[in-house]
Design a protein around this motif. Structure first.
Motif, PDB file in Angstrom:
ATOM      1  N   GLY A 110      17.803  35.876  26.962  1.00  0.00           N
ATOM      2  CA  GLY A 110      19.250  36.020  26.891  1.00  0.00           C
ATOM      3  C   GLY A 110      19.959  35.134  27.894  1.00  0.00           C
ATOM      4  N   THR A 111      19.384  35.026  29.087  1.00  0.00           N
ATOM      5  CA  THR A 111      19.985  34.179  30.122  1.00  0.00           C
ATOM      6  C   THR A 111      19.814  32.703  29.790  1.00  0.00           C
ATOM      7  N   TRP A 112      18.649  32.344  29.259  1.00  0.00           N
ATOM      8  CA  TRP A 112      18.378  30.936  28.934  1.00  0.00           C
ATOM      9  C   TRP A 112      19.373  30.407  27.895  1.00  0.00           C
ATOM     10  N   ARG A 113      19.769  31.284  26.974  1.00  0.00           N
ATOM     11  CA  ARG A 113      20.701  30.861  25.921  1.00  0.00           C
ATOM     12  C   ARG A 113      22.078  30.517  26.471  1.00  0.00           C
ATOM     13  N   VAL A 114      22.491  31.202  27.536  1.00  0.00           N
ATOM     14  CA  VAL A 114      23.839  30.970  28.063  1.00  0.00           C
ATOM     15  C   VAL A 114      23.865  29.942  29.189  1.00  0.00           C
ATOM     16  N   LEU A 115      22.697  29.453  29.613  1.00  0.00           N
ATOM     17  CA  LEU A 115      22.662  28.433  30.658  1.00  0.00           C
ATOM     18  C   LEU A 115      23.151  27.101  30.104  1.00  0.00           C
ATOM     19  N   ASN A 116      23.878  26.352  30.938  1.00  0.00           N
ATOM     20  CA  ASN A 116      24.284  25.021  30.508  1.00  0.00           C
ATOM     21  C   ASN A 116      23.112  24.051  30.634  1.00  0.00           C
ATOM     22  N   ASN A 117      23.244  22.901  30.034  1.00  0.00           N
ATOM     23  CA  ASN A 117      22.135  21.937  29.992  1.00  0.00           C
ATOM     24  C   ASN A 117      21.728  21.464  31.386  1.00  0.00           C
ATOM     25  N   LYS A 118      22.695  21.316  32.276  1.00  0.00           N
ATOM     26  CA  LYS A 118      22.372  20.844  33.627  1.00  0.00           C
ATOM     27  C   LYS A 118      21.494  21.848  34.367  1.00  0.00           C
ATOM     28  N   THR A 119      21.832  23.135  34.229  1.00  0.00           N
ATOM     29  CA  THR A 119      21.037  24.170  34.889  1.00  0.00           C
ATOM     30  C   THR A 119      19.615  24.202  34.333  1.00  0.00           C
ATOM     31  N   LYS A 120      19.489  24.091  33.007  1.00  0.00           N
ATOM     32  CA  LYS A 120      18.157  24.058  32.395  1.00  0.00           C
ATOM     33  C   LYS A 120      17.369  22.856  32.895  1.00  0.00           C
ATOM     34  N   THR A 121      18.030  21.717  32.962  1.00  0.00           N
ATOM     35  CA  THR A 121      17.364  20.494  33.432  1.00  0.00           C
ATOM     36  C   THR A 121      16.895  20.648  34.865  1.00  0.00           C
ATOM     37  N   LEU A 123      16.120  23.408  36.433  1.00  0.00           N
ATOM     38  CA  LEU A 123      14.979  24.318  36.466  1.00  0.00           C
ATOM     39  C   LEU A 123      13.696  23.626  36.013  1.00  0.00           C
ATOM     40  N   GLU A 124      13.796  22.817  34.948  1.00  0.00           N
ATOM     41  CA  GLU A 124      12.614  22.124  34.427  1.00  0.00           C
ATOM     42  C   GLU A 124      12.073  21.123  35.435  1.00  0.00           C
ATOM     43  N   VAL A 125      12.967  20.440  36.131  1.00  0.00           N
ATOM     44  CA  VAL A 125      12.524  19.488  37.152  1.00  0.00           C
ATOM     45  C   VAL A 125      11.928  20.218  38.342  1.00  0.00           C
ATOM     46  N   GLN A 126      12.565  21.306  38.767  1.00  0.00           N
ATOM     47  CA  GLN A 126      12.099  22.062  39.934  1.00  0.00           C
ATOM     48  C   GLN A 126      10.733  22.689  39.696  1.00  0.00           C
ATOM     49  N   LEU A 127      10.555  23.277  38.512  1.00  0.00           N
ATOM     50  CA  LEU A 127       9.309  23.979  38.206  1.00  0.00           C
ATOM     51  C   LEU A 127       8.280  23.104  37.500  1.00  0.00           C
ATOM     52  N   ASP A 148      14.173  17.004  25.149  1.00  0.00           N
ATOM     53  CA  ASP A 148      15.176  16.702  26.168  1.00  0.00           C
ATOM     54  C   ASP A 148      14.673  16.931  27.587  1.00  0.00           C
ATOM     55  N   CYS A 149      13.426  17.329  27.731  1.00  0.00           N
ATOM     56  CA  CYS A 149      12.894  17.721  29.036  1.00  0.00           C
ATOM     57  C   CYS A 149      12.704  16.509  29.959  1.00  0.00           C
ATOM     58  N   PRO A 150      13.229  16.590  31.213  1.00  0.00           N
ATOM     59  CA  PRO A 150      13.087  15.489  32.160  1.00  0.00           C
ATOM     60  C   PRO A 150      11.922  15.667  33.142  1.00  0.00           C
ATOM     61  N   ALA A 151      11.116  16.728  32.976  1.00  0.00           N
ATOM     62  CA  ALA A 151      10.054  17.025  33.941  1.00  0.00           C
ATOM     63  C   ALA A 151       8.980  15.937  33.944  1.00  0.00           C
ATOM     64  N   ILE A 152       8.353  15.779  35.095  1.00  0.00           N
ATOM     65  CA  ILE A 152       7.313  14.760  35.259  1.00  0.00           C
ATOM     66  C   ILE A 152       6.108  15.060  34.378  1.00  0.00           C
ATOM     67  N   LYS A 155       5.179  13.311  30.901  1.00  0.00           N
ATOM     68  CA  LYS A 155       4.489  12.023  30.772  1.00  0.00           C
ATOM     69  C   LYS A 155       3.002  12.210  30.495  1.00  0.00           C
ATOM     70  N   SER A 156       2.446  13.263  31.056  1.00  0.00           N
ATOM     71  CA  SER A 156       1.020  13.531  30.842  1.00  0.00           C
ATOM     72  C   SER A 156       0.781  14.355  29.591  1.00  0.00           C
ATOM     73  N   GLY A 157       1.847  14.916  29.017  1.00  0.00           N
ATOM     74  CA  GLY A 157       1.723  15.708  27.794  1.00  0.00           C
ATOM     75  C   GLY A 157       1.099  17.065  27.998  1.00  0.00           C
ATOM     76  N   SER A 158       1.126  17.572  29.220  1.00  0.00           N
ATOM     77  CA  SER A 158       0.500  18.878  29.502  1.00  0.00           C
ATOM     78  C   SER A 158       1.473  19.794  30.238  1.00  0.00           C
ATOM     79  N   CYS A 159       2.656  19.932  29.680  1.00  0.00           N
ATOM     80  CA  CYS A 159       3.671  20.777  30.312  1.00  0.00           C
ATOM     81  C   CYS A 159       3.493  22.246  29.935  1.00  0.00           C
TER      82      CYS A 159
END
Length: 212
Positions: A110-121, A123-127, A148-152, A155-159
């Motif tokens: 429920g929270t993920w749905r209301v998060l804006n794209n910047k917040t999601k991005t 979180l994905e970079v941080q985690l 759309d995921c910017p996480a490192i 690149k390895s395809g194992s997120c």
């Protein structure tokens, strides 16, 4: 030996309040650790744990000062507020321990749905993860998040899915918070009883004609 004397009651109440201060700091620390990790900021129980920790810390200070000075008014408010804190802490601790993975997933989704794209991005970079949950019912959304995921890790395809990381950490935090809170909530009843007993005892150093 039964602790029935004025000095013994005062020392016991002071010691108990020092323990409450430590417990309050522990509750605040564990809950803040969970929120600071960026995973459980949406779970209101964590915020409740922090609130209980702060109130417990403040009331322990009031109780400690009241016990040292045998202050009737402070001890009275200490008894009342400590009992209220016990009720809240008991309820929140039980909620923490009773919350299963399905309920956590519902809250997180429920929270993920209301998060804006910047917040999601962020979180994905941080985690270093992508998307929320890689499950059949949310497969389309997960694939969109993955593109759309910017996480490192992409690149390895194992997120890993961010939801799995969040839920594993949230479960650990909730168990610690619930267990510590539940265990020490029962000692607050002891604190109320000690305060009542100590408040009605006569200070042997005071004026014998002084009003209790």
């Amino acid at each position: 030996m039964v602790c029935g004397g004025f000095t013994c009651s005062r020392n016991a109440l002071c010691s108990l309040n020092v323990v409450y201060m430590l417990v309050g700091l522990l509750l605040i620390g564990v809950a803040a650790w969970g929120k600071g990790f960026g995973l459980v900021s949406s779970i209101h129980i964590i915020g409740g744990g922090i609130a209980v920790g702060v109130f417990l810390l403040l009331i322990a200070i009031v109780g400690l000062v009241g016990a040292i000075h045998h202050h009737q008014v402070m001890l009275f408010f200490y008894m009342v507020i400590l009992f209220i804190v016990f009720l809240f802490q008991f309820g929140i601790s039980c909620s923490c321990l009773a919350m299963n993975r399905g309920q956590q997933e519902t809250l997180l989704s429920g929270t993920w749905r209301v998060l804006n794209n910047k917040t999601k991005t962020d979180l994905e970079v941080q985690l270093n993860c992508c998307g929320l949950l890689n499950v059949t019912s949310k497969q389309a959304q997960f694939e969109q998040d993955l593109r759309d995921c910017p996480a490192i890790c992409k690149k390895s395809g194992s997120c890993f899915a961010c939801g799995d990381i969040m839920l594993n950490h949230a479960t650990e935090v909730l168990k610690i918070l619930g267990g510590v809170g539940l265990f020490f909530s029962f000692t607050e009843i002891l604190g109320v009883w000690l305060a009542v007993r100590y408040r009605n005892q006569k200070d042997p150093r005071a004026n014998p004609s002084a009003f209790l």
